[in-house]
Write a protein that holds these residues in place. Structure first.
Motif, mmCIF file in Angstrom:
data_model
loop_
_atom_site.group_PDB
_atom_site.id
_atom_site.type_symbol
_atom_site.label_atom_id
_atom_site.label_comp_id
_atom_site.label_asym_id
_atom_site.label_seq_id
_atom_site.Cartn_x
_atom_site.Cartn_y
_atom_site.Cartn_z
ATOM 1 N N GLN A 86 0.821 -1.202 0.000
ATOM 2 C CA GLN A 86 0.000 0.000 0.000
ATOM 3 C C GLN A 86 0.864 1.264 0.000
ATOM 4 N N VAL A 87 1.863 1.304 0.889
ATOM 5 C CA VAL A 87 2.741 2.475 0.977
ATOM 6 C C VAL A 87 3.530 2.647 -0.312
ATOM 7 N N ARG A 131 1.257 3.844 -3.250
ATOM 8 C CA ARG A 131 0.789 5.223 -3.057
ATOM 9 C C ARG A 131 1.911 6.224 -3.368
ATOM 10 N N ILE A 132 3.103 5.969 -2.838
ATOM 11 C CA ILE A 132 4.204 6.906 -3.064
ATOM 12 C C ILE A 132 4.707 6.825 -4.499
ATOM 13 N N ARG A 133 4.716 5.634 -5.078
ATOM 14 C CA ARG A 133 5.178 5.476 -6.460
ATOM 15 C C ARG A 133 4.357 6.313 -7.420
ATOM 16 N N ALA A 140 9.818 5.345 -2.911
ATOM 17 C CA ALA A 140 8.783 4.344 -2.625
ATOM 18 C C ALA A 140 9.336 3.117 -1.909
ATOM 19 N N PRO A 141 10.417 2.486 -2.402
ATOM 20 C CA PRO A 141 10.928 1.325 -1.671
ATOM 21 C C PRO A 141 11.479 1.678 -0.295
ATOM 22 N N ALA A 142 12.066 2.876 -0.144
ATOM 23 C CA ALA A 142 12.593 3.272 1.159
ATOM 24 C C ALA A 142 11.458 3.457 2.172
ATOM 25 N N ALA A 143 10.399 4.171 1.779
ATOM 26 C CA ALA A 143 9.280 4.407 2.685
ATOM 27 C C ALA A 143 8.538 3.113 2.993
ATOM 28 N N PHE A 194 7.996 1.524 6.918
ATOM 29 C CA PHE A 194 6.721 1.233 7.581
ATOM 30 C C PHE A 194 6.405 -0.266 7.592
ATOM 31 N N GLY A 195 6.638 -0.936 6.457
ATOM 32 C CA GLY A 195 6.306 -2.354 6.370
ATOM 33 C C GLY A 195 7.115 -3.195 7.339
ATOM 34 N N GLN A 196 8.408 -2.919 7.437
ATOM 35 C CA GLN A 196 9.236 -3.713 8.328
ATOM 36 C C GLN A 196 9.005 -3.362 9.790
ATOM 37 N N ALA A 197 8.573 -2.141 10.080
ATOM 38 C CA ALA A 197 8.222 -1.792 11.462
ATOM 39 C C ALA A 197 7.033 -2.623 11.926
ATOM 40 N N LEU A 198 5.994 -2.692 11.100
ATOM 41 C CA LEU A 198 4.817 -3.480 11.471
ATOM 42 C C LEU A 198 5.159 -4.962 11.527
#
Length: 225
Positions: free
Chosen positions: A131-132, A135-137, A146-149, A153-157
């Protein structure tokens, strides 16, 4: 220079099957490696921190090239086989050694908890990553944003879900006492690996794929921009 948007293409079933197999293999490896602790700069962590970012690289490239829907299909097809395979491998190689096929005769609640935690973290983390990233892409032409953001977030969750489900009040005294520290160090390592290694790798692989697609379509490389 930002990469132009690659056209979404419909992949045949076999490349999608390869992506599913790749995801399952990384989940299995990470579930095994997370049982092996390691000290890094005086902090507790596990070897699983170095393997799991591979999934985010594969997912982000899938979203970038063929869209959210195929990436979600990969996750849907991988999650249950990954759960079952992770449990089997976790039981057979519990504590980092082969325990024999007879170990499968008894249900191992500790290993199943790790496998289920990985299942939940994988689904939640990957869906948020998709999703992130998407959206950013769509809003930014900076190929790296996009891959950095999405990794941030993805790895935090993923990390929070996995360690809390797997090791909160665990029967393993060491993990029960240290899972918060290990989770924080694990996230820091995964994020550093992603930003320093996998985001640049994403750019290199994406550029190579886009050049290949243009060559197949007869577009001169110099004109591709």
């Amino acid at each position: 220079m930002p990469y132009p948007a690659a056209a979404h293409v419909r992949l045949p079933s076999s490349p999608l099957a390869l992506l599913v197999a790749l995801h399952i293999a990384i989940v299995i490896a990470s579930n095994y490696l997370v049982q092996l602790p390691v000290m890094l700069l005086g902090f507790h962590s596990t070897w699983g921190a170095f393997s799991f970012p591979f999934i985010f690289l594969a997912t982000d490239l899938t979203v970038r090239l063929i869209g959210k829907a195929p990436a979600r299909r990969v996750i849907a097809r991988a999650m249950l086989p990954a759960l079952a395979a992770s449990y089997v491998v976790g039981v057979l190689f519990h504590d980092g050694r082969f325990n024999g096929w007879g170990a499968l005769q008894d249900f191992n609640t500790f290993v199943f908890r790790i496998a289920f935690a990985s299942f939940a973290a994988y689904v939640l983390g990957q869906l948020l990553d998709i999703q992130v990233f998407d959206r950013i892409r769509q809003k930014s032409r900076a190929w790296w944003l996009a891959p950095a953001a999405a990794s941030l977030f993805g790895q935090a969750l993923d990390t929070a879900a996995f360690f809390s489900i797997a090791f909160w009040r665990s029967s393993d005294p060491f993990m029960a006492a240290n899972w918060v520290e290990i989770a924080a160090v694990d996230y820091a390592i995964k994020l550093a690996v992603s930003l320093l290694l996998f985001v640049p790798a994403y750019g290199v692989v994406l550029a190579a794929i886009v050049r290949s697609m243009r060559a197949q379509d007869g577009v001169p490389t110099a004109a591709a921009g």
